[in-house]
Design a protein around this motif. Sequence first.
Motif, PDB file in Angstrom:
ATOM      1  N   SER A  61     -10.842 -12.499  49.087  1.00  0.00           N
ATOM      2  CA  SER A  61     -12.255 -12.856  49.242  1.00  0.00           C
ATOM      3  C   SER A  61     -12.989 -12.742  47.915  1.00  0.00           C
ATOM      4  O   SER A  61     -13.811 -13.590  47.559  1.00  0.00           O
ATOM      5  CB  SER A  61     -12.925 -11.947  50.277  1.00  0.00           C
ATOM      6  OG  SER A  61     -12.306 -12.095  51.533  1.00  0.00           O
ATOM      7  N   TRP A  62     -12.697 -11.687  47.168  1.00  0.00           N
ATOM      8  CA  TRP A  62     -13.365 -11.458  45.883  1.00  0.00           C
ATOM      9  C   TRP A  62     -13.042 -12.575  44.890  1.00  0.00           C
ATOM     10  O   TRP A  62     -13.904 -13.016  44.129  1.00  0.00           O
ATOM     11  CB  TRP A  62     -12.963 -10.094  45.329  1.00  0.00           C
ATOM     12  CG  TRP A  62     -13.706  -9.692  44.105  1.00  0.00           C
ATOM     13  CD1 TRP A  62     -13.169  -9.463  42.874  1.00  0.00           C
ATOM     14  CD2 TRP A  62     -15.112  -9.463  43.952  1.00  0.00           C
ATOM     15  NE1 TRP A  62     -14.148  -9.095  41.983  1.00  0.00           N
ATOM     16  CE2 TRP A  62     -15.352  -9.088  42.621  1.00  0.00           C
ATOM     17  CE3 TRP A  62     -16.182  -9.531  44.831  1.00  0.00           C
ATOM     18  CZ2 TRP A  62     -16.615  -8.793  42.130  1.00  0.00           C
ATOM     19  CZ3 TRP A  62     -17.448  -9.238  44.350  1.00  0.00           C
ATOM     20  CH2 TRP A  62     -17.661  -8.878  43.023  1.00  0.00           C
ATOM     21  N   MET A  63     -11.802 -13.067  44.923  1.00  0.00           N
ATOM     22  CA  MET A  63     -11.446 -14.173  44.029  1.00  0.00           C
ATOM     23  C   MET A  63     -12.276 -15.415  44.348  1.00  0.00           C
ATOM     24  O   MET A  63     -12.732 -16.109  43.438  1.00  0.00           O
ATOM     25  CB  MET A  63      -9.954 -14.475  44.115  1.00  0.00           C
ATOM     26  CG  MET A  63      -9.115 -13.446  43.378  1.00  0.00           C
ATOM     27  SD  MET A  63      -7.381 -13.891  43.290  1.00  0.00           S
ATOM     28  CE  MET A  63      -6.797 -13.200  44.826  1.00  0.00           C
ATOM     29  N   TYR A  64     -12.506 -15.680  45.629  1.00  0.00           N
ATOM     30  CA  TYR A  64     -13.349 -16.825  45.991  1.00  0.00           C
ATOM     31  C   TYR A  64     -14.772 -16.610  45.472  1.00  0.00           C
ATOM     32  O   TYR A  64     -15.372 -17.505  44.889  1.00  0.00           O
ATOM     33  CB  TYR A  64     -13.364 -17.043  47.508  1.00  0.00           C
ATOM     34  CG  TYR A  64     -14.198 -18.244  47.885  1.00  0.00           C
ATOM     35  CD1 TYR A  64     -13.629 -19.504  47.955  1.00  0.00           C
ATOM     36  CD2 TYR A  64     -15.561 -18.114  48.137  1.00  0.00           C
ATOM     37  CE1 TYR A  64     -14.393 -20.614  48.275  1.00  0.00           C
ATOM     38  CE2 TYR A  64     -16.340 -19.218  48.451  1.00  0.00           C
ATOM     39  CZ  TYR A  64     -15.749 -20.468  48.518  1.00  0.00           C
ATOM     40  OH  TYR A  64     -16.525 -21.558  48.820  1.00  0.00           O
ATOM     41  N   VAL A  65     -15.296 -15.414  45.704  1.00  0.00           N
ATOM     42  CA  VAL A  65     -16.664 -15.111  45.270  1.00  0.00           C
ATOM     43  C   VAL A  65     -16.784 -15.291  43.757  1.00  0.00           C
ATOM     44  O   VAL A  65     -17.727 -15.928  43.273  1.00  0.00           O
ATOM     45  CB  VAL A  65     -17.084 -13.684  45.696  1.00  0.00           C
ATOM     46  CG1 VAL A  65     -18.401 -13.284  45.065  1.00  0.00           C
ATOM     47  CG2 VAL A  65     -17.163 -13.581  47.223  1.00  0.00           C
ATOM     48  N   LEU A  66     -15.830 -14.739  43.009  1.00  0.00           N
ATOM     49  CA  LEU A  66     -15.885 -14.859  41.550  1.00  0.00           C
ATOM     50  C   LEU A  66     -15.794 -16.303  41.086  1.00  0.00           C
ATOM     51  O   LEU A  66     -16.348 -16.663  40.048  1.00  0.00           O
ATOM     52  CB  LEU A  66     -14.772 -14.038  40.900  1.00  0.00           C
ATOM     53  CG  LEU A  66     -14.946 -12.531  40.966  1.00  0.00           C
ATOM     54  CD1 LEU A  66     -13.738 -11.845  40.357  1.00  0.00           C
ATOM     55  CD2 LEU A  66     -16.227 -12.090  40.279  1.00  0.00           C
ATOM     56  N   GLY A  67     -15.128 -17.144  41.860  1.00  0.00           N
ATOM     57  CA  GLY A  67     -15.027 -18.548  41.512  1.00  0.00           C
ATOM     58  C   GLY A  67     -16.278 -19.349  41.830  1.00  0.00           C
ATOM     59  O   GLY A  67     -16.413 -20.488  41.384  1.00  0.00           O
ATOM     60  N   HIS A  68     -17.200 -18.756  42.590  1.00  0.00           N
ATOM     61  CA  HIS A  68     -18.382 -19.486  43.041  1.00  0.00           C
ATOM     62  C   HIS A  68     -19.705 -18.782  42.766  1.00  0.00           C
ATOM     63  O   HIS A  68     -20.749 -19.207  43.267  1.00  0.00           O
ATOM     64  CB  HIS A  68     -18.266 -19.775  44.543  1.00  0.00           C
ATOM     65  CG  HIS A  68     -17.148 -20.715  44.845  1.00  0.00           C
ATOM     66  ND1 HIS A  68     -15.847 -20.281  45.008  1.00  0.00           N
ATOM     67  CD2 HIS A  68     -17.128 -22.061  44.988  1.00  0.00           C
ATOM     68  CE1 HIS A  68     -15.084 -21.327  45.253  1.00  0.00           C
ATOM     69  NE2 HIS A  68     -15.831 -22.418  45.240  1.00  0.00           N
ATOM     70  N   ALA A  69     -19.679 -17.714  41.996  1.00  0.00           N
ATOM     71  CA  ALA A  69     -20.909 -16.974  41.708  1.00  0.00           C
ATOM     72  C   ALA A  69     -20.808 -16.348  40.321  1.00  0.00           C
ATOM     73  O   ALA A  69     -19.707 -16.037  39.861  1.00  0.00           O
ATOM     74  CB  ALA A  69     -21.128 -15.885  42.759  1.00  0.00           C
ATOM     75  N   PRO A  70     -21.942 -16.125  39.680  1.00  0.00           N
ATOM     76  CA  PRO A  70     -21.931 -15.475  38.370  1.00  0.00           C
ATOM     77  C   PRO A  70     -21.484 -14.005  38.476  1.00  0.00           C
ATOM     78  O   PRO A  70     -21.985 -13.258  39.322  1.00  0.00           O
ATOM     79  CB  PRO A  70     -23.389 -15.546  37.906  1.00  0.00           C
ATOM     80  CG  PRO A  70     -24.039 -16.567  38.776  1.00  0.00           C
ATOM     81  CD  PRO A  70     -23.284 -16.568  40.065  1.00  0.00           C
ATOM     82  N   LEU A  71     -20.557 -13.627  37.637  1.00  0.00           N
ATOM     83  CA  LEU A  71     -20.076 -12.239  37.616  1.00  0.00           C
ATOM     84  C   LEU A  71     -21.216 -11.278  37.328  1.00  0.00           C
ATOM     85  O   LEU A  71     -21.265 -10.178  37.877  1.00  0.00           O
ATOM     86  CB  LEU A  71     -18.969 -12.077  36.568  1.00  0.00           C
ATOM     87  CG  LEU A  71     -18.408 -10.670  36.403  1.00  0.00           C
ATOM     88  CD1 LEU A  71     -17.763 -10.195  37.703  1.00  0.00           C
ATOM     89  CD2 LEU A  71     -17.411 -10.633  35.254  1.00  0.00           C
ATOM     90  N   SER A  72     -22.164 -11.692  36.495  1.00  0.00           N
ATOM     91  CA  SER A  72     -23.275 -10.811  36.135  1.00  0.00           C
ATOM     92  C   SER A  72     -24.166 -10.496  37.331  1.00  0.00           C
ATOM     93  O   SER A  72     -24.966  -9.563  37.275  1.00  0.00           O
ATOM     94  CB  SER A  72     -24.108 -11.433  35.011  1.00  0.00           C
ATOM     95  OG  SER A  72     -24.673 -12.659  35.446  1.00  0.00           O
TER      96      SER A  72
END
Length: 120
Positions: A61-72
């Motif tokens: 899930s985190w990989m999807y989030v990181l691919g679609h949202a700014p890490l900052s």
Amino acid sequence: MSALAWVLFSLTVLLDVFGQTAFKLGLDRIGHAAGPLFWRSVATSPWILAGFLGYCVEAVSWMYVLGHAPLSIVGPMAALSYVGVVLAGRLFLGERARARRWIAAGLVTLGAGLVGASLG
């Protein structure tokens, strides 16, 4: 950030709290085992296995989030899991957190909210 990314972000926070709580529940049941008996108990504990499974789903899930949202934004907001762990400790483990810990957890929540509010 898409609605799906927000849902999966929320799931990562919940699964992080679940994983830590499950590990604690499993390890509390193992007691003071040492050496090979400890590791055999860890490998066969339903709570610890559930915690690992939760972390595996969280990682995907985190990989999807990181691919679609700014890490900052999502990186600091992941600190919400700290608040969840204090709450889970109280609700599921009977731990007593003092006022100072609750205030600190509230400050973490406030800070994560400020980071999230900077989306616009």
